[in-house]
Design a protein around this motif. Sequence first.
Motif, PDB file in Angstrom:
ATOM      1  N   LEU A 274       0.822  -1.214   0.000  1.00  0.00           N
ATOM      2  CA  LEU A 274       0.000   0.000   0.000  1.00  0.00           C
ATOM      3  C   LEU A 274       0.852   1.258   0.000  1.00  0.00           C
ATOM      4  O   LEU A 274       0.537   2.245  -0.673  1.00  0.00           O
ATOM      5  N   ALA A 275       1.956   1.229   0.731  1.00  0.00           N
ATOM      6  CA  ALA A 275       2.828   2.399   0.817  1.00  0.00           C
ATOM      7  C   ALA A 275       3.414   2.762  -0.535  1.00  0.00           C
ATOM      8  O   ALA A 275       3.747   3.928  -0.786  1.00  0.00           O
ATOM      9  N   HIS A 276       3.549   1.787  -1.418  1.00  0.00           N
ATOM     10  CA  HIS A 276       4.060   2.039  -2.769  1.00  0.00           C
ATOM     11  C   HIS A 276       2.929   2.222  -3.771  1.00  0.00           C
ATOM     12  O   HIS A 276       3.146   2.124  -4.986  1.00  0.00           O
ATOM     13  N   GLY A 277       1.708   2.501  -3.277  1.00  0.00           N
ATOM     14  CA  GLY A 277       0.591   2.843  -4.138  1.00  0.00           C
ATOM     15  C   GLY A 277      -0.024   1.683  -4.879  1.00  0.00           C
ATOM     16  O   GLY A 277      -0.767   1.883  -5.845  1.00  0.00           O
ATOM     17  N   MET A 278       0.258   0.455  -4.443  1.00  0.00           N
ATOM     18  CA  MET A 278      -0.248  -0.724  -5.137  1.00  0.00           C
ATOM     19  C   MET A 278      -1.355  -1.389  -4.336  1.00  0.00           C
ATOM     20  O   MET A 278      -1.424  -1.278  -3.113  1.00  0.00           O
TER      21      MET A 278
END
Length: 514
Positions: A274-278
């Motif tokens: 989630l932190a990498h926008g996925m």
Amino acid sequence: MRHPPRLSALLSGAALTMASTAFALMGTAPGAAAEPACTVEYSVSGQWAGGYQGAVTVTNNSAALSGWSLGFDFPAGQVVSQGWGGKWSQSAATVTVTNESWNGSLGTGAKATAGFIASWTGTNTAPTAFSLNGAPCTTDGAGPTPTPTTSPTTPPTTPPTTPPTTPPTLPPPTPVTGAPELGVVGNKFVDQYGAVRRLLGVNRSGGEFMCVQGHGIWDGPVDDASVKAIADWKANTVRIPLNEECWLGLDNIKPEYRGTNYVNAVKDLVTKVLAHGMTPVVELHWTYGQYTGNSSGCSDVHASCQKPMPNARYTPAFWTSVANTFKNDERVVFDLFNEPYPDRATSTAAQAWSCWRDGGTCPGIGYEVAGMQDLLDTVRATGAKNLVLVPGIAYSNDLSQWLTYRPTDSAANLAAAWHVYNFNTCSNETCWNDTLAPVAAQVPLLAGEIGENTCGHAFIDRVMKWFDDRGLSYLGWTWNTWNCNSGPALISSYDGTPTAFGIGLRDHLRSLTP
């Protein structure tokens, strides 16, 4: 895989007027005149042959609401294909629009607007009755139906001298930044702003087998750098296969790899994704239950191989726990079961599909089965509204009767999952056109695993093209440093160095991103 160790619309040539209809919705009480519960404006901002764009704006005239649900029936067979500003669902003629997380609070006098695209035939008659949060409301009359400016009794004998060549573009919603809260509108994945999304990315194998084999929790690193390497491929989705015995902490798993330790490791990986926008897809891969019949992967009762169906003893408990863990974050997607194959155990397709949906005592399977409806109901019983993926049979390669047997979802947030490798039965465009296209026309479709055992990417190139042409979603198998002799591996190093197979997916994903 079985392992080794928004929008444009074409306008017709006729000029069309815009029309809007306002309805004052009145609640009633016995013996007394009630204050208006709400006011709804139903408007059509553009109409073309077979389709139109509309909106509903609701004004709350009663006490402040912390959540809302607007319901109405289409009177002329209209079907919503896309929506935004709310979570749209439709069953037959009945349409329900519920609030998004960001517009659920509706104070007295406050408004909320939700837009949509829908199809129509015959006459595009406006709805005349609405309900707010389940309470029926009356209207003060019906409004006009959008009609052409002129209604000739005979068609023109010649076409317009300058027919339109470029249709106007309807303004799309602005996509949410980062991982979206995913919902389903018609046959599309949409984010919380109503923007259409595709799930494109990879699988991260390891969590399904390392723990039960006593080697650890993950196969290779799952630190921030390794997750960033996936994002650098321009992937937006990571599917994470899990093991039910390790999650539940059963005694046959080493203590360091089970229960709280395992759950925390999964939560940590989900947080990094989630932190990498996925988008993280948590998926149940290996399960309890002894099966030694046709195509058995092992004779072990424990979750050490792919079983034909999930079991009623532990799998509902697994999904209750997983759903409770992630239900407050609708960015997390649930994939109910990796690769069902009840068709290998039973003698008829009807038996296989019935087992798949309803579970219970299934021919050829020696343990009590939890069907897809059971597991979906288990997830929804926790209050989780997350997107749920439901695979087909034949190792998820057969969706031929998915629509006939699909489970009923109280949250209307369900999609089909499918797997394909070059050695599967349904591995050519003819089969995809015949069996996938009808499913994809009604619900979102994700190819949760695509791969090939050729050490190249010619086959998945064909898969990706077919899916791209239809705006569908797919995930490559797998982000692990294996080799083509032990399973399709996308990388030779966790820094993202691709294999000859992986370079096809990497370059294609990058080509899809501006």
